[in-house]
Design a protein around this motif. Structure first.
Motif, PDB file in Angstrom:
ATOM      1  N   ASN A   1       0.826  -1.214   0.000  1.00 41.13           N
ATOM      2  CA  ASN A   1       0.000   0.000   0.000  1.00 41.13           C
ATOM      3  C   ASN A   1       0.857   1.259   0.000  1.00 41.13           C
ATOM      4  OD1 ASN A   1      -3.124  -0.705   0.495  1.00 41.13           O
ATOM      5  ND2 ASN A   1      -1.842  -2.245   1.483  1.00 41.13           N
ATOM      6  N   ASN A   2       1.833   1.277  -0.886  1.00 41.21           N
ATOM      7  CA  ASN A   2       2.642   2.476  -1.167  1.00 41.21           C
ATOM      8  C   ASN A   2       3.341   3.023   0.070  1.00 41.21           C
ATOM      9  OD1 ASN A   2       1.742   2.465  -3.919  1.00 41.21           O
ATOM     10  ND2 ASN A   2      -0.174   3.402  -3.232  1.00 41.21           N
ATOM     11  N   LEU A   3       3.806   2.125   0.929  1.00 41.38           N
ATOM     12  CA  LEU A   3       4.569   2.510   2.122  1.00 41.38           C
ATOM     13  C   LEU A   3       3.816   3.524   2.976  1.00 41.38           C
ATOM     14  CD1 LEU A   3       8.159   2.757   0.575  1.00 41.38           C
ATOM     15  CD2 LEU A   3       7.197   0.899   1.925  1.00 41.38           C
ATOM     16  N   LEU A   4       2.519   3.284   3.153  1.00 43.48           N
ATOM     17  CA  LEU A   4       1.677   4.137   3.980  1.00 43.48           C
ATOM     18  C   LEU A   4       2.146   4.087   5.435  1.00 43.48           C
ATOM     19  CD1 LEU A   4      -1.030   5.781   4.365  1.00 43.48           C
ATOM     20  CD2 LEU A   4      -2.124   3.554   4.747  1.00 43.48           C
ATOM     21  N   ILE A   5       2.385   5.245   6.039  1.00 40.35           N
ATOM     22  CA  ILE A   5       2.761   5.288   7.452  1.00 40.35           C
ATOM     23  C   ILE A   5       1.645   4.652   8.273  1.00 40.35           C
ATOM     24  CG2 ILE A   5       3.110   6.795   9.443  1.00 40.35           C
ATOM     25  CD1 ILE A   5       4.548   8.741   7.691  1.00 40.35           C
TER      26      ILE A   5
ATOM     27  N   ASP B   1      10.010  12.703   5.726  1.00 37.64           N
ATOM     28  CA  ASP B   1      11.139  11.790   5.502  1.00 37.64           C
ATOM     29  C   ASP B   1      10.656  10.366   5.220  1.00 37.64           C
ATOM     30  OD1 ASP B   1      12.887  13.868   5.890  1.00 37.64           O
ATOM     31  OD2 ASP B   1      13.315  13.372   7.972  1.00 37.64           O
ATOM     32  N   TYR B   2       9.376  10.094   5.570  1.00 35.27           N
ATOM     33  CA  TYR B   2       8.811   8.774   5.305  1.00 35.27           C
ATOM     34  C   TYR B   2       7.910   8.776   4.066  1.00 35.27           C
ATOM     35  CZ  TYR B   2      10.315   7.847  10.088  1.00 35.27           C
ATOM     36  OH  TYR B   2      11.077   7.696  11.238  1.00 35.27           O
ATOM     37  N   GLN B   3       7.840   9.920   3.384  1.00 31.27           N
ATOM     38  CA  GLN B   3       7.025  10.029   2.176  1.00 31.27           C
ATOM     39  C   GLN B   3       7.664   9.225   1.055  1.00 31.27           C
ATOM     40  OE1 GLN B   3       3.952  10.748   1.315  1.00 31.27           O
ATOM     41  NE2 GLN B   3       3.907  12.931   0.794  1.00 31.27           N
ATOM     42  N   GLU B   4       6.844   8.443   0.375  1.00 32.07           N
ATOM     43  CA  GLU B   4       7.362   7.654  -0.739  1.00 32.07           C
ATOM     44  C   GLU B   4       7.851   8.584  -1.845  1.00 32.07           C
ATOM     45  OE1 GLU B   4       5.986   4.004  -3.716  1.00 32.07           O
ATOM     46  OE2 GLU B   4       4.514   5.355  -2.836  1.00 32.07           O
ATOM     47  N   LYS B   5       9.052   8.344  -2.309  1.00 27.91           N
ATOM     48  CA  LYS B   5       9.622   9.171  -3.375  1.00 27.91           C
ATOM     49  C   LYS B   5       9.036   8.760  -4.717  1.00 27.91           C
ATOM     50  CE  LYS B   5      12.405  11.367  -0.582  1.00 27.91           C
ATOM     51  NZ  LYS B   5      12.027  10.723   0.684  1.00 27.91           N
ATOM     52  N   ALA B   6       8.672   9.775  -5.512  1.00 32.12           N
ATOM     53  CA  ALA B   6       8.086   9.492  -6.842  1.00 32.12           C
ATOM     54  C   ALA B   6       9.136   8.947  -7.781  1.00 32.12           C
ATOM     55  CB  ALA B   6       7.474  10.769  -7.389  1.00 32.12           C
TER      56      ALA B   6
ATOM     57  N   VAL C   1       0.292   1.469  15.097  1.00 33.59           N
ATOM     58  CA  VAL C   1      -0.590   0.549  15.808  1.00 33.59           C
ATOM     59  C   VAL C   1      -0.138   0.398  17.258  1.00 33.59           C
ATOM     60  CG1 VAL C   1      -1.073  -0.726  13.678  1.00 33.59           C
ATOM     61  CG2 VAL C   1       0.767  -1.508  15.191  1.00 33.59           C
ATOM     62  N   GLY C   2      -0.890  -0.424  17.987  1.00 29.43           N
ATOM     63  CA  GLY C   2      -0.523  -0.827  19.343  1.00 29.43           C
ATOM     64  C   GLY C   2      -0.554  -2.344  19.396  1.00 29.43           C
ATOM     65  N   HIS C   3      -1.366  -2.890  20.285  1.00 25.94           N
ATOM     66  CA  HIS C   3      -1.699  -4.314  20.394  1.00 25.94           C
ATOM     67  C   HIS C   3      -0.563  -5.174  20.958  1.00 25.94           C
ATOM     68  CE1 HIS C   3      -4.040  -7.878  19.842  1.00 25.94           C
ATOM     69  NE2 HIS C   3      -3.330  -8.365  18.860  1.00 25.94           N
ATOM     70  N   THR C   4       0.638  -5.088  20.388  1.00 28.46           N
ATOM     71  CA  THR C   4       1.733  -5.953  20.842  1.00 28.46           C
ATOM     72  C   THR C   4       2.447  -5.410  22.073  1.00 28.46           C
ATOM     73  OG1 THR C   4       3.441  -4.905  19.479  1.00 28.46           O
ATOM     74  CG2 THR C   4       2.136  -6.654  18.452  1.00 28.46           C
ATOM     75  N   HIS C   5       2.211  -4.131  22.394  1.00 27.03           N
ATOM     76  CA  HIS C   5       2.874  -3.444  23.511  1.00 27.03           C
ATOM     77  C   HIS C   5       4.360  -3.202  23.231  1.00 27.03           C
ATOM     78  CE1 HIS C   5      -0.287  -4.913  26.711  1.00 27.03           C
ATOM     79  NE2 HIS C   5      -0.843  -4.577  25.550  1.00 27.03           N
ATOM     80  N   ARG C   6       4.824  -3.486  22.044  1.00 29.31           N
ATOM     81  CA  ARG C   6       6.245  -3.349  21.720  1.00 29.31           C
ATOM     82  C   ARG C   6       6.472  -2.059  20.923  1.00 29.31           C
ATOM     83  NH1 ARG C   6       9.624  -6.985  17.323  1.00 29.31           N
ATOM     84  NH2 ARG C   6      11.715  -6.572  18.093  1.00 29.31           N
ATOM     85  N   PRO C   7       7.127  -1.030  21.512  1.00 31.15           N
ATOM     86  CA  PRO C   7       7.358   0.218  20.779  1.00 31.15           C
ATOM     87  C   PRO C   7       8.197  -0.010  19.525  1.00 31.15           C
ATOM     88  CG  PRO C   7       7.810   0.486  23.128  1.00 31.15           C
ATOM     89  CD  PRO C   7       7.661  -0.980  22.885  1.00 31.15           C
ATOM     90  N   ARG C   8       7.824   0.667  18.435  1.00 30.54           N
ATOM     91  CA  ARG C   8       8.554   0.564  17.163  1.00 30.54           C
ATOM     92  C   ARG C   8       8.677   1.958  16.568  1.00 30.54           C
ATOM     93  NH1 ARG C   8      10.804  -4.163  15.323  1.00 30.54           N
ATOM     94  NH2 ARG C   8      10.292  -3.493  13.216  1.00 30.54           N
ATOM     95  N   PHE C   9       9.878   2.300  16.107  1.00 29.04           N
ATOM     96  CA  PHE C   9      10.121   3.605  15.494  1.00 29.04           C
ATOM     97  C   PHE C   9      11.168   3.414  14.388  1.00 29.04           C
ATOM     98  CE2 PHE C   9      11.541   7.923  14.917  1.00 29.04           C
ATOM     99  CZ  PHE C   9      10.419   8.698  15.183  1.00 29.04           C
ATOM    100  N   PRO C  10      10.719   3.269  13.121  1.00 28.47           N
ATOM    101  CA  PRO C  10      11.654   2.961  12.042  1.00 28.47           C
ATOM    102  C   PRO C  10      12.488   4.164  11.611  1.00 28.47           C
ATOM    103  CG  PRO C  10       9.480   3.331  11.152  1.00 28.47           C
ATOM    104  CD  PRO C  10       9.334   3.396  12.647  1.00 28.47           C
ATOM    105  N   GLU C  11      13.613   3.893  11.007  1.00 30.65           N
ATOM    106  CA  GLU C  11      14.430   4.928  10.389  1.00 30.65           C
ATOM    107  C   GLU C  11      13.839   5.279   9.025  1.00 30.65           C
ATOM    108  OE1 GLU C  11      17.083   6.538  11.560  1.00 30.65           O
ATOM    109  OE2 GLU C  11      16.988   5.468  13.476  1.00 30.65           O
ATOM    110  N   PRO C  12      14.006   6.521   8.565  1.00 34.15           N
ATOM    111  CA  PRO C  12      13.573   6.863   7.207  1.00 34.15           C
ATOM    112  C   PRO C  12      14.220   5.921   6.192  1.00 34.15           C
ATOM    113  CG  PRO C  12      14.130   8.848   8.420  1.00 34.15           C
ATOM    114  CD  PRO C  12      14.551   7.687   9.284  1.00 34.15           C
ATOM    115  N   GLY C  13      13.425   5.451   5.258  1.00 29.09           N
ATOM    116  CA  GLY C  13      13.916   4.479   4.285  1.00 29.09           C
ATOM    117  C   GLY C  13      13.509   3.062   4.623  1.00 29.09           C
ATOM    118  N   ASP C  14      13.226   2.798   5.932  1.00 27.49           N
ATOM    119  CA  ASP C  14      12.703   1.500   6.334  1.00 27.49           C
ATOM    120  C   ASP C  14      11.186   1.477   6.139  1.00 27.49           C
ATOM    121  OD1 ASP C  14      15.231   0.758   7.052  1.00 27.49           O
ATOM    122  OD2 ASP C  14      14.964   1.179   9.193  1.00 27.49           O
ATOM    123  N   ILE C  15      10.596   0.316   6.289  1.00 27.92           N
ATOM    124  CA  ILE C  15       9.142   0.214   6.214  1.00 27.92           C
ATOM    125  C   ILE C  15       8.542   1.075   7.332  1.00 27.92           C
ATOM    126  CG2 ILE C  15       7.166  -1.347   6.364  1.00 27.92           C
ATOM    127  CD1 ILE C  15       8.995  -3.586   5.379  1.00 27.92           C
TER     128      ILE C  15
END
Length: 299
Positions: free
Chosen positions: A219-223, A294-299, A226-240
């Motif tokens: 889905n075009n790398l849509l930001i 920085d997380y926007q998909e590049k055209a 979520v929650g649910h797992t209780h595990r914090p996640r914060f990706p680097e730009p360029g990652d999913i």
């Protein structure tokens, strides 16, 4: 229905909120507010949560709760939860009156998808001091998902609880609720965790995260937050761009995600001891701030 179809349906039917760089949001999830019994995981952090939420209210933030706010698997009635944490709900009411409260249902409060249930139990409460019913969340609507859309850039942020990628906790949540009430709640007092919960089962947690990441890639790398797992996640730009705000039932701390000035941050609130021995609730920046673009998909 597959997890991908459930996520896509949640995105399509999501509540849409427009925002810009002047907008401010705080995202918490998995509060699991209970009845203040030994099984109430929220009770240990309620003072931290109340202080943080009061801070964000005074600073003009909007509050998005990404599901499992109330623990309605272990507890049968909302009223017992309200009485245990009345100060929290009165603060949430202030957000609601200011139209700054946006609620998502998760698997542990999935009954909130029923508008009739919400209107019956959350619209008002009985105040024994005055012997009258008083308004609480009159007219509130719980959503399966929320999409924040930037007015200028058109960038979207998809907010959901995340149990859409967890077939057991989405399709068979009533069975899960039954097992928790009759089996795992009593055992929890003795320190035995529910093995069906991805927050307590690392193998299920990894599987769930992989399903959501696959959906994001399609889905075009849509930001996606979520929650649910209780595990914090914060990706680097360029990652999913897969984020998780963590939970409010970590040992002695709560985590969340802030969106402010067109940037996103992962934060933690916890109790800190000063050199003079006094205790205070403090905010700690864990990741970010990072520009959303920085997380926007590049055209």
């Amino acid at each position: 229905m597959s997890s991908a179809l459930r996520l896509s349906r949640a995105y399509t039917t999501a509540k849409r909120i427009m925002f810009d760089d002047s907008s401010k949001f705080i995202l918490f999830s998995d509060c699991h507010r209970g009845d203040n019994s030994f099984a109430d995981d929220f009770a240990n952090n309620r003072n931290i949560y109340f202080h943080a939420l009061n801070h964000y209210y005074n600073e003009g933030f909007q509050y998005c709760e990404l599901g499992d706010g109330d623990e309605l698997w272990e507890n049968v009635y909302f009223e017992s939860i309200f009485e245990a944490h009345k100060n929290v709900f009165k603060l949430l009411r202030k957000y609601h009156l200011d139209k700054r409260l946006h609620m998502i249902w998760g698997n542990h409060d999935m009954v909130y998808k029923d508008k009739t249930y919400v209107d019956k139990h959350l619209s008002s409460y009985f105040e024994p001091i005055d012997d009258t019913d008083k308004e609480l969340f009159e007219g509130i609507t719980y959503n399966e998902a929320i999409v924040l859309k930037h007015r200028t850039t058109g960038q979207e942020l998809f907010l959901a609880h995340g149990h859409q990628a967890d077939w057991w906790n989405y399709r068979f949540w009533r069975w899960g609720r039954f097992l928790v009430r009759v089996l795992w709640k009593p055992l929890q007092v003795w320190g035995i965790a529910d093995p069906t919960s991805p927050a307590k089962n690392y193998t299920e947690l990894i599987k769930l995260e992989r399903r959501i990441k696959r959906w994001i890639l399609k889905n075009n790398l849509l930001i996606t937050i979520v929650g649910h797992t209780h595990r914090p996640r914060f990706p680097e730009p360029g990652d999913i761009p897969f984020f998780n705000d963590g939970s409010c039932v970590h040992p002695r701390s709560i985590t969340g995600i802030e969106i402010e000035n067109g940037q996103i941050s992962l934060i933690k609130w916890h109790i800190e001891t000063s050199v003079d021995g006094t205790l205070k609730v403090v905010r700690v920046l864990l990741e970010g701030p990072q520009k959303l673009l920085d997380y926007q998909e590049k055209a």
